[in-house]
Enzyme design. Sequence first.
Site, short mmCIF file in Angstrom:
data_model
loop_
_atom_site.label_atom_id
_atom_site.label_comp_id
_atom_site.label_asym_id
_atom_site.label_seq_id
_atom_site.Cartn_x
_atom_site.Cartn_y
_atom_site.Cartn_z
N GLN A 1 -6.30 -0.60 -3.63
CA GLN A 1 -6.43 -1.43 -4.11
C GLN A 1 -7.00 -1.09 -5.25
O GLN A 1 -7.02 -1.33 -6.68
CB GLN A 1 -6.91 -2.41 -3.54
CG GLN A 1 -7.75 -3.41 -4.26
CD GLN A 1 -8.15 -4.76 -3.31
OE1 GLN A 1 -7.43 -4.92 -1.59
NE2 GLN A 1 -8.95 -5.26 -3.97
N CYS B 1 -1.75 -3.05 6.10
CA CYS B 1 -2.22 -1.51 7.24
C CYS B 1 -3.02 -1.86 8.20
O CYS B 1 -2.91 -0.60 8.93
CB CYS B 1 -2.01 -0.50 6.02
SG CYS B 1 -2.53 -0.70 5.16
N HIS C 1 -5.15 -5.99 3.36
CA HIS C 1 -4.45 -4.79 3.80
C HIS C 1 -3.32 -5.28 5.28
O HIS C 1 -4.34 -4.83 6.07
CB HIS C 1 -4.76 -3.84 3.69
CG HIS C 1 -5.58 -3.87 2.31
ND1 HIS C 1 -4.77 -2.03 1.45
CD2 HIS C 1 -6.41 -4.08 1.54
CE1 HIS C 1 -5.69 -2.23 0.34
NE2 HIS C 1 -6.12 -3.68 0.35
N CYS D 1 1.18 -1.47 0.13
CA CYS D 1 0.14 0.33 -0.02
C CYS D 1 0.94 1.38 -0.02
O CYS D 1 1.87 1.80 0.20
CB CYS D 1 -1.45 0.00 1.48
SG CYS D 1 -0.50 0.37 2.72
N GLU D 2 0.82 1.90 -0.65
CA GLU D 2 1.02 3.44 -0.80
C GLU D 2 0.66 4.61 0.34
O GLU D 2 2.05 5.37 0.61
CB GLU D 2 0.73 4.33 -2.44
CG GLU D 2 -0.43 4.63 -2.46
CD GLU D 2 -1.01 5.62 -3.53
OE1 GLU D 2 -0.72 4.94 -4.35
OE2 GLU D 2 -1.70 6.81 -3.78
N HIS D 3 0.75 3.74 1.39
CA HIS D 3 -0.21 5.22 2.49
C HIS D 3 0.99 4.37 3.77
O HIS D 3 1.59 5.08 4.35
CB HIS D 3 -1.59 5.34 2.72
CG HIS D 3 -2.36 4.92 2.03
ND1 HIS D 3 -3.73 4.75 1.86
CD2 HIS D 3 -2.46 6.24 1.00
CE1 HIS D 3 -3.52 5.22 0.78
NE2 HIS D 3 -3.51 6.57 0.51
N HIS D 4 1.30 3.53 3.97
CA HIS D 4 2.06 2.35 4.58
C HIS D 4 3.31 1.80 4.24
O HIS D 4 3.78 1.31 5.81
CB HIS D 4 0.88 1.54 5.58
CG HIS D 4 -0.07 2.68 6.28
ND1 HIS D 4 -1.34 2.42 5.65
CD2 HIS D 4 0.16 3.27 7.22
CE1 HIS D 4 -1.79 3.42 6.56
NE2 HIS D 4 -1.34 3.63 6.96
ZN LIG Z 1 -1.88 0.84 4.38
#
Ligand SMILES: [Zn+2]
Length: 204
Positions: free
Chosen positions: A137, A167, A165, A96-99
């Site tokens: 996703q 995260c 996910h 994931c690009e956030h975490h």
């Molecule tokens: Zn994430």
Amino acid sequence: MNPNVHMLDRRPPRAETSRPSRTEVEAAVRTIIRWTGEDPDRDGLVETPARVTHSFEEFFSGYSQDPVAILEKTFEEIEGYDEMSVLRDIRIESHCEHHMAPIIGRAWVAYIPDGRVVGISKLARVVDVYAKRLQIQEKMTAQIANTINDVLKPQGVGVIIKATHHCMTTRGVHKPGTDLVTSRMLGCFRDSALTRQEFLGIAV
Ligand SMILES: [Zn+2]
């Protein structure tokens, strides 16, 4: 908005000149190790920055591959075949690009050809090209469907992804057992409820 209008995302723009060197990446990993409170010079950790960099190279290998080129070789001797082809249960390993936490799941990719088909392993490779990048996703699902639609020009495309996910399973809200299901339907998969139902029946 017309769902078929989009920018085909072949490769994210990246100036090669501004790309950090391997040494810089290893130094960054060493900084993170120090930040955890560990000693990056102890025996067990001394090779870790190099190993992590090598792993990241694999996790994000999709940036150096062109999904359009993968799909460009097609076969036209198909005896008028115009029914659905479905590649089921394709393993997805993304981040994931956030975490930068793992996204692990399965994809189902279907299309109805219009005069030409593509080798089935190519469908799995296109999934990998987009999975091996920093992702969300929903975007990954759309990119896979859009690329197949644009390059193969079939009667329709359907993509479903079901993934966990990390995260949210191993950190944050800690909800193991949850997964996210996303889908993108184009052409006859979007226009015909029967076609969509057939795909969903085969896929899930
Ligand atoms: Zn994430």
